[in-house]
Write a protein that holds these residues in place. Sequence first.
Motif, short mmCIF file in Angstrom:
data_model
loop_
_atom_site.label_atom_id
_atom_site.label_comp_id
_atom_site.label_asym_id
_atom_site.label_seq_id
_atom_site.Cartn_x
_atom_site.Cartn_y
_atom_site.Cartn_z
N TYR A 177 0.86 -1.18 0.00
CA TYR A 177 0.00 0.00 0.00
C TYR A 177 0.90 1.23 0.00
O TYR A 177 1.86 1.30 0.75
CB TYR A 177 -0.92 0.03 1.22
N THR A 178 0.55 2.22 -0.84
CA THR A 178 1.40 3.40 -0.93
C THR A 178 1.25 4.32 0.27
O THR A 178 2.23 4.81 0.80
CB THR A 178 1.11 4.20 -2.22
N THR A 179 0.02 4.57 0.69
CA THR A 179 -0.25 5.48 1.81
C THR A 179 -1.55 5.07 2.47
O THR A 179 -2.59 5.69 2.26
CB THR A 179 -0.37 6.94 1.29
N PRO A 180 -1.53 4.00 3.29
CA PRO A 180 -2.78 3.45 3.82
C PRO A 180 -3.52 4.36 4.80
O PRO A 180 -4.65 4.04 5.17
CB PRO A 180 -2.33 2.15 4.50
N GLY A 181 -2.94 5.47 5.18
CA GLY A 181 -3.65 6.39 6.06
C GLY A 181 -4.81 7.10 5.38
O GLY A 181 -5.74 7.54 6.05
N PHE A 182 -4.78 7.20 4.03
CA PHE A 182 -5.88 7.88 3.36
C PHE A 182 -6.24 7.33 1.98
O PHE A 182 -7.16 7.83 1.34
CB PHE A 182 -5.61 9.39 3.24
N THR A 183 -5.54 6.30 1.50
CA THR A 183 -5.89 5.74 0.21
C THR A 183 -5.74 4.22 0.22
O THR A 183 -4.92 3.68 0.98
CB THR A 183 -5.04 6.34 -0.93
N ASP A 184 -6.51 3.57 -0.64
CA ASP A 184 -6.41 2.11 -0.78
C ASP A 184 -5.50 1.73 -1.94
O ASP A 184 -5.44 0.57 -2.33
CB ASP A 184 -7.79 1.47 -0.93
N GLU A 185 -4.75 2.70 -2.51
CA GLU A 185 -3.88 2.41 -3.64
C GLU A 185 -2.87 1.32 -3.27
O GLU A 185 -2.18 1.41 -2.26
CB GLU A 185 -3.10 3.64 -4.09
N VAL A 186 -2.80 0.31 -4.12
CA VAL A 186 -1.83 -0.76 -3.95
C VAL A 186 -0.86 -0.67 -5.13
O VAL A 186 -1.26 -0.40 -6.26
CB VAL A 186 -2.50 -2.15 -3.84
N MET A 187 0.42 -0.84 -4.86
CA MET A 187 1.47 -0.76 -5.87
C MET A 187 2.09 -2.14 -6.02
O MET A 187 2.46 -2.78 -5.04
CB MET A 187 2.53 0.24 -5.43
N HIS A 188 2.21 -2.58 -7.28
CA HIS A 188 2.84 -3.85 -7.61
C HIS A 188 4.20 -3.52 -8.21
O HIS A 188 4.28 -2.87 -9.25
CB HIS A 188 2.00 -4.64 -8.62
N LEU A 189 5.26 -3.97 -7.56
CA LEU A 189 6.62 -3.65 -7.98
C LEU A 189 7.22 -4.84 -8.72
O LEU A 189 7.16 -5.98 -8.23
CB LEU A 189 7.49 -3.31 -6.77
#
Length: 178
Positions: A111-123
């Motif tokens: 998760y990039t910034t779980p404090g305010f977004t559900d964006e998940v990053m696949h590296l």
Amino acid sequence: MEESNRKEERIRGEVLFKGRMLRLERDAVRLPNGLETSREVIRHPGAVAIIALQDQQVLMVRQYRYAIAQETLEIPAGKLDPNETPEACAQRELREETGYRGTLEHISTFYTTPGFTDEVMHLFSARDLVWDPLAPDDDEFIGVEKIPWDEAVQKAQRSEFNDAKTILGILLVQGRIG
């Protein structure tokens, strides 16, 4: 405290904004102690980032980032399209942003910034690069730079990149090959 004692329960919600890349929601939630509060959450479809290695160099992209009003030097990355797998997205973004395709290896998902977004990053890492460009997106103006791998690792260790996925990606890949 057990996890079940920390869980917040969604009571109701509303969409405050819906754009082409994200959606902003405000939810009323019940806290573990019974009190009610609100949470603002940015919903994001997810993204990929790629450490592309060629001849002991890493391919990076230089681009202007409007949100921070400056150019950044980053690893190639981009947003998942609807129903697109992370691997297909990584290959597409690599070709659009650098002109190369390669053999991909999944490195991490976070998760990039779980404090305010559900964006998940696949590296991913990419090797065995072959020139196979796709047209860049109409709203992207990108310059490709090759940085010696050892220099990129040193810059990441010294916090000389200002992009978290770039720092994390380089350090995670270095941990696998270093």
